[in-house]
Scaffold this motif. Structure first.
Motif, mmCIF file in Angstrom:
data_model
loop_
_atom_site.group_PDB
_atom_site.id
_atom_site.type_symbol
_atom_site.label_atom_id
_atom_site.label_comp_id
_atom_site.label_asym_id
_atom_site.label_seq_id
_atom_site.Cartn_x
_atom_site.Cartn_y
_atom_site.Cartn_z
ATOM 1 N N PRO A 174 0.801 -1.238 0.000
ATOM 2 C CA PRO A 174 0.000 0.000 0.000
ATOM 3 C C PRO A 174 0.830 1.282 0.000
ATOM 4 N N ALA A 175 2.088 1.189 0.386
ATOM 5 C CA ALA A 175 2.940 2.380 0.483
ATOM 6 C C ALA A 175 3.602 2.755 -0.839
ATOM 7 N N ILE A 176 3.523 1.897 -1.824
ATOM 8 C CA ILE A 176 4.237 2.127 -3.083
ATOM 9 C C ILE A 176 3.468 3.107 -3.960
ATOM 10 N N ALA A 177 4.131 4.188 -4.360
ATOM 11 C CA ALA A 177 3.496 5.206 -5.193
ATOM 12 C C ALA A 177 3.596 4.885 -6.682
ATOM 13 N N GLN A 178 4.582 4.102 -7.068
ATOM 14 C CA GLN A 178 4.769 3.791 -8.473
ATOM 15 C C GLN A 178 3.590 2.986 -9.016
ATOM 16 N N LYS A 179 3.358 3.127 -10.309
ATOM 17 C CA LYS A 179 2.327 2.329 -10.968
ATOM 18 C C LYS A 179 2.764 0.867 -10.921
ATOM 19 N N GLN A 180 1.809 -0.003 -10.596
ATOM 20 C CA GLN A 180 2.099 -1.433 -10.539
ATOM 21 C C GLN A 180 1.162 -2.183 -11.474
ATOM 22 N N TYR A 181 1.688 -3.236 -12.036
ATOM 23 C CA TYR A 181 0.963 -4.060 -13.010
ATOM 24 C C TYR A 181 1.041 -5.491 -12.518
ATOM 25 N N VAL A 182 -0.110 -6.121 -12.319
ATOM 26 C CA VAL A 182 -0.157 -7.502 -11.853
ATOM 27 C C VAL A 182 -0.722 -8.360 -12.964
ATOM 28 N N LEU A 183 0.116 -9.216 -13.506
ATOM 29 C CA LEU A 183 -0.305 -10.163 -14.531
ATOM 30 C C LEU A 183 -0.763 -11.423 -13.813
ATOM 31 N N ASN A 184 -2.046 -11.708 -13.891
ATOM 32 C CA ASN A 184 -2.641 -12.790 -13.115
ATOM 33 C C ASN A 184 -2.981 -13.967 -14.023
ATOM 34 N N GLY A 185 -2.033 -14.893 -14.130
ATOM 35 C CA GLY A 185 -2.263 -16.112 -14.888
ATOM 36 C C GLY A 185 -3.198 -17.047 -14.144
ATOM 37 N N LYS A 186 -3.640 -18.078 -14.826
ATOM 38 C CA LYS A 186 -4.592 -19.015 -14.231
ATOM 39 C C LYS A 186 -3.846 -20.178 -13.573
ATOM 40 N N ASN A 187 -3.853 -20.169 -12.251
ATOM 41 C CA ASN A 187 -3.296 -21.269 -11.466
ATOM 42 C C ASN A 187 -3.875 -21.202 -10.064
ATOM 43 N N SER A 188 -3.300 -21.924 -9.159
ATOM 44 C CA SER A 188 -3.887 -22.054 -7.825
ATOM 45 C C SER A 188 -3.783 -20.800 -6.969
ATOM 46 N N VAL A 189 -3.054 -19.794 -7.398
ATOM 47 C CA VAL A 189 -2.898 -18.596 -6.563
ATOM 48 C C VAL A 189 -3.449 -17.330 -7.227
ATOM 49 N N CYS A 190 -4.456 -17.486 -8.078
ATOM 50 C CA CYS A 190 -5.093 -16.325 -8.713
ATOM 51 C C CYS A 190 -5.722 -15.385 -7.686
ATOM 52 N N GLU A 191 -6.478 -15.962 -6.765
ATOM 53 C CA GLU A 191 -7.190 -15.140 -5.785
ATOM 54 C C GLU A 191 -6.228 -14.384 -4.859
ATOM 55 N N PRO A 192 -5.164 -15.010 -4.357
ATOM 56 C CA PRO A 192 -4.212 -14.233 -3.551
ATOM 57 C C PRO A 192 -3.613 -13.049 -4.318
ATOM 58 N N ARG A 193 -3.360 -13.212 -5.607
ATOM 59 C CA ARG A 193 -2.822 -12.087 -6.389
ATOM 60 C C ARG A 193 -3.851 -10.964 -6.492
ATOM 61 N N ARG A 194 -5.122 -11.321 -6.614
ATOM 62 C CA ARG A 194 -6.171 -10.296 -6.639
ATOM 63 C C ARG A 194 -6.205 -9.540 -5.310
ATOM 64 N N LYS A 195 -6.038 -10.262 -4.208
ATOM 65 C CA LYS A 195 -6.013 -9.611 -2.889
ATOM 66 C C LYS A 195 -4.822 -8.656 -2.788
ATOM 67 N N ALA A 196 -3.677 -9.068 -3.306
ATOM 68 C CA ALA A 196 -2.496 -8.199 -3.279
ATOM 69 C C ALA A 196 -2.745 -6.940 -4.102
ATOM 70 N N ALA A 197 -3.329 -7.108 -5.281
ATOM 71 C CA ALA A 197 -3.608 -5.952 -6.141
ATOM 72 C C ALA A 197 -4.564 -4.978 -5.458
ATOM 73 N N ALA A 198 -5.501 -5.501 -4.685
ATOM 74 C CA ALA A 198 -6.456 -4.642 -3.979
ATOM 75 C C ALA A 198 -5.768 -3.758 -2.934
#
Length: 175
Positions: free
Chosen positions: A116-140
């Motif tokens: 949450p502290a990072i000001a830079q633009k971030q891009y999360v490429l979310n491929g289909k595997n067992s950890v899709c939902e955790p990556r969505r939580k991180a992006a949030a």
């Protein structure tokens, strides 16, 4: 200098990029996350204990490499050739008895504090595997983020789908 750079992190490298943004914020323009290993609570603790705790030092017995062979070669992702898998195994061996250090760094890191502290633009490429939902939580948790669902990207993507990964990265960098 030439100005800020864009970084691309894969797995533990995602957190290295975040730390770089935290400690030298003027150096990075944006961060691309592929395979972002965001886990919380019990799930993180389980990964930490199963991948890092009680790992023996290097011995003269070949059996110590059996699990790494199984992971790299026998259970390789669909589309990864035997030659590619063998190369991954050899690269993994370069870490010697310390192969678990990266996992330890990854699963003792607290991304929920830092993302949450990072000001830079971030891009999360979310491929289909067992950890899709955790990556969505991180992006949030991120301030300025583009989350892109890429269901055609599963495992072994740098070996099996390099053109597709490059196209996603290029679209982000050109935007």
């Amino acid at each position: 200098g030439r100005g800020p750079v864009d970084t691309l992190g894969f797995h533990t490298g995602c957190f290295l990029s975040v730390e770089l943004a935290r400690t030298v914020p003027d150096l990075e323009r944006s961060i691309i996350h592929i395979g972002l290993p965001y886990f919380e609570g019990e799930d993180r603790a389980l990964r930490l204990s199963s991948l890092t705790l009680g790992k023996p030092g290097l011995t003269d017995q070949f059996d110590q490499f059996r699990d790494r062979w199984e992971t790299s070669v026998v259970k390789r992702a669909n589309g990864v050739t035997l030659t590619q898998a063998f190369d991954h195994f050899l690269e993994d061996l370069r870490t010697g008895a310390h192969y678990w250090w990266g996992y330890h760094a990854c699963f003792t890191y607290t991304p929920e504090t830092h993302l949450p502290a990072i000001a830079q633009k971030q891009y999360v490429l979310n491929g289909k595997n067992s950890v899709c939902e955790p990556r969505r939580k991180a992006a949030a948790l991120m301030r300025d983020v583009e989350l892109v669902e890429a269901p055609e990207l599963t495992t072994g993507i740098f070996d099996t789908k390099p053109a597709e990964v490059s196209a996603y990265v290029r679209r982000f960098l050109d935007s």
